[in-house]
Design a protein around this motif. Structure first.
Motif, PDB file in Angstrom:
ATOM      1  N   ALA A 234      11.745 -10.350   0.632  1.00 48.51           N
ATOM      2  CA  ALA A 234      10.517  -9.532   0.589  1.00 48.51           C
ATOM      3  C   ALA A 234      10.361  -8.911  -0.792  1.00 48.51           C
ATOM      4  O   ALA A 234       9.255  -8.861  -1.350  1.00 48.51           O
TER       5      ALA A 234
ATOM      6  N   LYS B  24       4.888 -10.495   4.040  1.00 49.89           N
ATOM      7  CA  LYS B  24       5.075 -10.844   5.454  1.00 49.89           C
ATOM      8  C   LYS B  24       5.555 -12.284   5.574  1.00 49.89           C
ATOM      9  O   LYS B  24       6.490 -12.594   6.320  1.00 49.89           O
ATOM     10  N   LYS B  25       4.899 -13.169   4.806  1.00 49.47           N
ATOM     11  CA  LYS B  25       5.261 -14.599   4.858  1.00 49.47           C
ATOM     12  C   LYS B  25       6.697 -14.790   4.388  1.00 49.47           C
ATOM     13  O   LYS B  25       7.450 -15.570   4.976  1.00 49.47           O
TER      14      LYS B  25
ATOM     15  N   ILE C  68       9.135 -12.729   4.574  1.00 46.45           N
ATOM     16  CA  ILE C  68      10.074 -12.224   5.593  1.00 46.45           C
ATOM     17  C   ILE C  68      10.257 -13.285   6.688  1.00 46.45           C
ATOM     18  O   ILE C  68      11.370 -13.600   7.092  1.00 46.45           O
ATOM     19  N   VAL C  69       9.128 -13.846   7.123  1.00 49.31           N
ATOM     20  CA  VAL C  69       9.197 -14.861   8.186  1.00 49.31           C
ATOM     21  C   VAL C  69      10.016 -16.066   7.707  1.00 49.31           C
ATOM     22  O   VAL C  69      10.897 -16.567   8.414  1.00 49.31           O
TER      23      VAL C  69
ATOM     24  N   GLN D  98       0.335  -9.654   2.538  1.00 53.43           N
ATOM     25  CA  GLN D  98       0.485 -10.914   3.296  1.00 53.43           C
ATOM     26  C   GLN D  98       1.648 -11.740   2.770  1.00 53.43           C
ATOM     27  O   GLN D  98       2.418 -12.321   3.532  1.00 53.43           O
ATOM     28  N   SER D  99       1.763 -11.830   1.445  1.00 45.50           N
ATOM     29  CA  SER D  99       2.803 -12.681   0.849  1.00 45.50           C
ATOM     30  C   SER D  99       4.196 -12.168   1.212  1.00 45.50           C
ATOM     31  O   SER D  99       5.140 -12.957   1.372  1.00 45.50           O
TER      32      SER D  99
ATOM     33  N   LEU E  71      11.889  -2.060   6.145  1.00 41.77           N
ATOM     34  CA  LEU E  71      12.762  -3.133   5.675  1.00 41.77           C
ATOM     35  C   LEU E  71      13.981  -2.611   4.928  1.00 41.77           C
ATOM     36  O   LEU E  71      15.039  -3.230   4.941  1.00 41.77           O
TER      37      LEU E  71
ATOM     38  N   LEU F 287       1.624  -3.709   4.365  1.00 41.11           N
ATOM     39  CA  LEU F 287       2.495  -4.774   3.837  1.00 41.11           C
ATOM     40  C   LEU F 287       1.662  -5.961   3.329  1.00 41.11           C
ATOM     41  O   LEU F 287       0.842  -6.495   4.059  1.00 41.11           O
TER      42      LEU F 287
ATOM     43  N   MET G 226       6.852  -0.950   2.737  1.00 39.84           N
ATOM     44  CA  MET G 226       7.865  -1.601   3.554  1.00 39.84           C
ATOM     45  C   MET G 226       9.032  -0.671   3.934  1.00 39.84           C
ATOM     46  O   MET G 226      10.191  -1.051   3.782  1.00 39.84           O
TER      47      MET G 226
END
Ligand SMILES: Cc1ncc(COP(=O)(O)O)c(C=O)c1O
Length: 360
Positions: free
Chosen positions: A251, A37-38, A40-41, A34-35, A219, A32, A216
């Motif tokens: 995402a 993941k960010k 999603i958070v 990094q961008s 997701l 996945l 992903m």
């Protein structure tokens, strides 16, 4: 009777193993981004509202990315979910499927009572469809699926033949679904994708997903493209309005900016596919020339290859449950070099143990 799961990626059943390397699901080996993941958070706060039922931001972004009208796009909870909605929306009576191919076409079609004809792919043709497939496009067929590149073989269909198939489907008013879920990993994908044929052909539907390209699968984000506006309306009517979650929409938007990541993955896959194919061939496996991010091979001994590799921490996909295949066929994902080296070493050990134990 228990329900049987037939796909790869079942790391949960195999979860007793520490550091299990999953070669059974074909996702981007870079993992996945990094961008994503960010994103999603960051999306968590938005989960207190229902998701946008029209995926407006994502639709606009994807339409620009693919250069197709936003009205052609229908998003859903993974590409597999689109298949079930298509079956419900179209309710075909008789479909033509390749064999072997991805199992959920048949599952989705059977769920609405659709009969299935098979076009059998032959090993002597490297599992590539030939022009005799055209003879099986008869007026009683109302739905055809071509997976390109095909799962599990990794083979692309000849472009001229596919163009002929599409033309015959148009003539006989057969809906044709081309599954391009693995197309993003093909070296020259623009030469093979049929997206540009959409505006001139209402019978054509293209299936794609974020799942494999952006690693992903957990997701769930997939979509189909078609110029058939009636079908698009029925797809919306055949399911709930919130089938793409807030994190999945966010995402997806972030993923579409990851062009360098996809380029890097394609390069890595081409190199590692060569490495794995050569190593498999050296160990006596027959391969067929995959163009995708996985390799399909035949190996007759040892017969319990999957179980033996699992003991060593590698989960592979046995293709025994694909229509038109048997237990001698397997599929492995193309992963990063370090783990591929370990995989080949484990395969060698399994073969040597089988020789010592006289299993051959
Ligand atoms: C050819 C093909 N199409 C579609 C899917 C489903 O993708 P998703 O995980 O997005 O539902 C798969 C999953 O393995 C597949 O192999």
């Amino acid at each position: 009777m228990m329900y049987t799961y037939v796909h790869g990626g079942d790391v949960y059943t195999a979860s007793g193993k520490k550091n299990l390397a999953d070669y059974s699901a074909n996702i981007n080996p870079l993992g996945l981004p990094q961008s994503v993941k960010k994103a999603i958070v960051k999306s968590i706060a938005g989960c207190a509202d229902y998701p946008d039922p029209f995926c407006r931001r994502l639709t606009e972004k994807l339409a620009g990315f693919l250069a197709v009208p936003g009205e052609y796009i229908f998003f859903s909870n993974g590409a597999a979910d689109v298949l079930f909605k298509l079956a419900l929306a179209l309710r075909p009576k008789k479909a033509l499927l390749l064999a072997p191919t991805f199992a959920d076409y048949e599952k989705a079609l059977r769920s609405v009572g659709c009969g299935i004809d098979y076009y059998l792919l032959r090993e002597e043709n490297n599992f590539e469809p030939q022009s005799d497939i055209l003879r099986q496009l008869t007026p009683d067929i109302d739905f055809v699926v071509i997976c390109n590149p095909n799962n599990p073989t990794g083979k692309l269909i000849n472009k001229e033949l596919l163009t002929e198939i599409i033309a015959k489907c148009k003539k006989l008013n057969i809906k044709i679904l081309i599954d391009e879920c693995f197309m993003d990993f093909v070296a020259d994908e623009n030469a093979y994708s049929m997206i540009e044929k959409l505006p001139s052909n209402n019978n054509l539907i293209i299936l794609k997903a974020f799942t494999k390209t952006y690693a992903m699968p957990g997701l769930r984000l997939g979509y189909c493209l078609t110029a058939d506006t009636d079908l698009l309306l029925r797809l919306h009517e055949c399911g709930q309005d919130w089938n793409v979650s807030v994190p999945a929409q966010e995402a997806g938007c972030a993923a579409l900016d990851e062009t360098a990541y996809v380029k890097k993955a394609k390069k890595l896959i081409a190199k590692e596919r060569r490495y794995l194919t050569a190593a498999l061939n050296r160990l006596g496996a027959k391969t067929y020339g995959s163009e995708a991010n996985y390799i399909f091979f035949k190996l007759e001994q040892p017969q319990d290859l999957k179980e033996q590799l699992l003991k060593k921490g590698f989960l592979i996909r046995s293709c025994a449950n694909y229509h038109n295949l048997n237990g001698n066929y397997y599929r492995i994902a193309v992963k990063r070099h370090a783990v591929n080296i370990r995989f080949i070493k484990a395969l060698k050990e399994v073969q040597n143990n089988a020789l010592i134990n006289g299993d051959n």
